[in-house]
Motif scaffolding. Structure first.
Motif, PDB file in Angstrom:
ATOM      1  N   VAL A  73      92.885  50.564  -4.539  1.00 21.46           N
ATOM      2  CA  VAL A  73      92.780  51.787  -5.344  1.00 21.46           C
ATOM      3  C   VAL A  73      93.886  52.783  -5.010  1.00 21.46           C
ATOM      4  O   VAL A  73      94.073  53.162  -3.857  1.00 21.46           O
ATOM      5  CB  VAL A  73      91.396  52.455  -5.146  1.00 21.46           C
ATOM      6  N   PHE A  74      94.594  53.180  -6.063  1.00 21.94           N
ATOM      7  CA  PHE A  74      95.532  54.300  -5.998  1.00 21.94           C
ATOM      8  C   PHE A  74      94.852  55.481  -6.678  1.00 21.94           C
ATOM      9  O   PHE A  74      94.410  55.369  -7.820  1.00 21.94           O
ATOM     10  CB  PHE A  74      96.802  54.020  -6.819  1.00 21.94           C
ATOM     11  N   VAL A  75      94.783  56.609  -6.009  1.00 21.53           N
ATOM     12  CA  VAL A  75      94.303  57.824  -6.657  1.00 21.53           C
ATOM     13  C   VAL A  75      95.529  58.674  -6.969  1.00 21.53           C
ATOM     14  O   VAL A  75      96.442  58.783  -6.155  1.00 21.53           O
ATOM     15  CB  VAL A  75      93.261  58.578  -5.791  1.00 21.53           C
ATOM     16  N   LEU A  76      95.576  59.229  -8.181  1.00 26.83           N
ATOM     17  CA  LEU A  76      96.679  60.114  -8.547  1.00 26.83           C
ATOM     18  C   LEU A  76      96.353  61.511  -8.040  1.00 26.83           C
ATOM     19  O   LEU A  76      95.268  62.036  -8.328  1.00 26.83           O
ATOM     20  CB  LEU A  76      96.901  60.127 -10.054  1.00 26.83           C
ATOM     21  N   ALA A  77      97.271  62.067  -7.269  1.00 25.99           N
ATOM     22  CA  ALA A  77      97.043  63.370  -6.663  1.00 25.99           C
ATOM     23  C   ALA A  77      98.374  64.071  -6.476  1.00 25.99           C
ATOM     24  O   ALA A  77      99.358  63.432  -6.089  1.00 25.99           O
ATOM     25  CB  ALA A  77      96.349  63.211  -5.311  1.00 25.99           C
ATOM     26  N   ILE A  78      98.406  65.352  -6.737  1.00 27.00           N
ATOM     27  CA  ILE A  78      99.642  66.117  -6.592  1.00 27.00           C
ATOM     28  C   ILE A  78     100.186  65.989  -5.169  1.00 27.00           C
ATOM     29  O   ILE A  78     101.383  65.903  -4.952  1.00 27.00           O
ATOM     30  CB  ILE A  78      99.428  67.597  -6.982  1.00 27.00           C
ATOM     31  N   THR A 104      93.519  49.213  -9.064  1.00 20.02           N
ATOM     32  CA  THR A 104      92.912  50.266  -9.866  1.00 20.02           C
ATOM     33  C   THR A 104      93.610  51.588  -9.589  1.00 20.02           C
ATOM     34  O   THR A 104      93.863  51.935  -8.433  1.00 20.02           O
ATOM     35  CB  THR A 104      91.404  50.381  -9.539  1.00 20.02           C
ATOM     36  N   PHE A 105      93.923  52.291 -10.667  1.00 26.32           N
ATOM     37  CA  PHE A 105      94.486  53.638 -10.584  1.00 26.32           C
ATOM     38  C   PHE A 105      93.420  54.607 -11.071  1.00 26.32           C
ATOM     39  O   PHE A 105      92.793  54.369 -12.099  1.00 26.32           O
ATOM     40  CB  PHE A 105      95.722  53.773 -11.471  1.00 26.32           C
ATOM     41  N   VAL A 106      93.223  55.701 -10.346  1.00 24.49           N
ATOM     42  CA  VAL A 106      92.214  56.697 -10.718  1.00 24.49           C
ATOM     43  C   VAL A 106      92.901  58.005 -11.092  1.00 24.49           C
ATOM     44  O   VAL A 106      93.687  58.542 -10.319  1.00 24.49           O
ATOM     45  CB  VAL A 106      91.218  56.951  -9.561  1.00 24.49           C
ATOM     46  N   ILE A 107      92.582  58.478 -12.298  1.00 24.13           N
ATOM     47  CA  ILE A 107      93.038  59.798 -12.753  1.00 24.13           C
ATOM     48  C   ILE A 107      91.801  60.670 -12.856  1.00 24.13           C
ATOM     49  O   ILE A 107      90.911  60.415 -13.678  1.00 24.13           O
ATOM     50  CB  ILE A 107      93.732  59.711 -14.131  1.00 24.13           C
ATOM     51  N   GLY A 108      91.712  61.661 -12.004  1.00 22.29           N
ATOM     52  CA  GLY A 108      90.544  62.534 -11.983  1.00 22.29           C
ATOM     53  C   GLY A 108      90.493  63.465 -13.184  1.00 22.29           C
ATOM     54  O   GLY A 108      91.355  63.431 -14.068  1.00 22.29           O
ATOM     55  N   GLY A 109      89.487  64.289 -13.193  1.00 24.50           N
ATOM     56  CA  GLY A 109      89.325  65.278 -14.253  1.00 24.50           C
ATOM     57  C   GLY A 109      90.202  66.492 -14.013  1.00 24.50           C
ATOM     58  O   GLY A 109      91.078  66.498 -13.138  1.00 24.50           O
ATOM     59  N   SER A 110      89.943  67.532 -14.774  1.00 25.85           N
ATOM     60  CA  SER A 110      90.797  68.720 -14.704  1.00 25.85           C
ATOM     61  C   SER A 110      90.721  69.429 -13.353  1.00 25.85           C
ATOM     62  O   SER A 110      91.627  70.173 -12.992  1.00 25.85           O
ATOM     63  CB  SER A 110      90.437  69.694 -15.832  1.00 25.85           C
TER      64      SER A 110
END
Length: 159
Positions: A73-78, A104-110
């Motif tokens: 899992v890759f999480v997208l994060a600033i 898996t790539f995860v793009i969170g909510g706002s």
């Protein structure tokens, strides 16, 4: 190879859907590709810190429910690690070589991703310090995954 993007909220914009569909079609030559949408948590504009955590935790549980143990899992994060297209391509190639065929790539909510999602992630990835709508990020990420496969295939697409 299985590539999955988990995104919070429904993608409504037709032009974004069309772009993602085009790259998904191209990607199908290299990997099984899917996008999984999880519902966003309805919340008022102004939230306390505790309410923000509660919203992220609810969305986070929905995300975690879609991730299997074997997935990398890759999480997208600033604050994640920035990579060049070539570095991402090499990382995907190396993961496949060492038996990680489910990425898996995860793009969170706002509001971002819950701590539990960040802890489950194997890596955090950043596309820079820009703030982009998470719906647009799905298109950008899909293109970059396709680009990674084209780089690994030695295609002139990347030029």
């Amino acid at each position: 190879m299985n590539i999955k993007i988990i995104g919070v909220g429904r993608l409504k914009e037709k032009y974004l859907k069309q772009g993602i569909e085009e790259y998904a079609k191209r990607l199908s030559k290299f990997a099984k590709f899917e996008i999984v949408e999880v519902p966003d948590e309805k919340a008022p504009e102004q939230l306390s810190e505790a309410e923000m955590i509660q919203v992220k935790d609810k969305e986070g549980q929905r995300i975690l429910d879609k991730i299997k143990d074997r997935e990398y899992v890759f999480v997208l994060a600033i604050n994640g690690k920035e990579r060049s297209s070539e570095e991402l391509a090499a990382e995907i190639d190396q993961l496949a070589t060492y038996g990680h065929s489910d990425i898996t790539f995860v793009i969170g909510g706002s509001l971002g991703t819950a701590d539990a999602v960040n802890k489950r992630a194997n890596a955090a990835i950043s596309f820079g310090r820009f703030t982009l709508p998470h719906q647009l990020m799905r298109l950008v990420l899909t293109e970059q995954v396709y680009r990674a496969y084209m780089i690994n295939a030695g295609s002139p697409y990347h030029k």
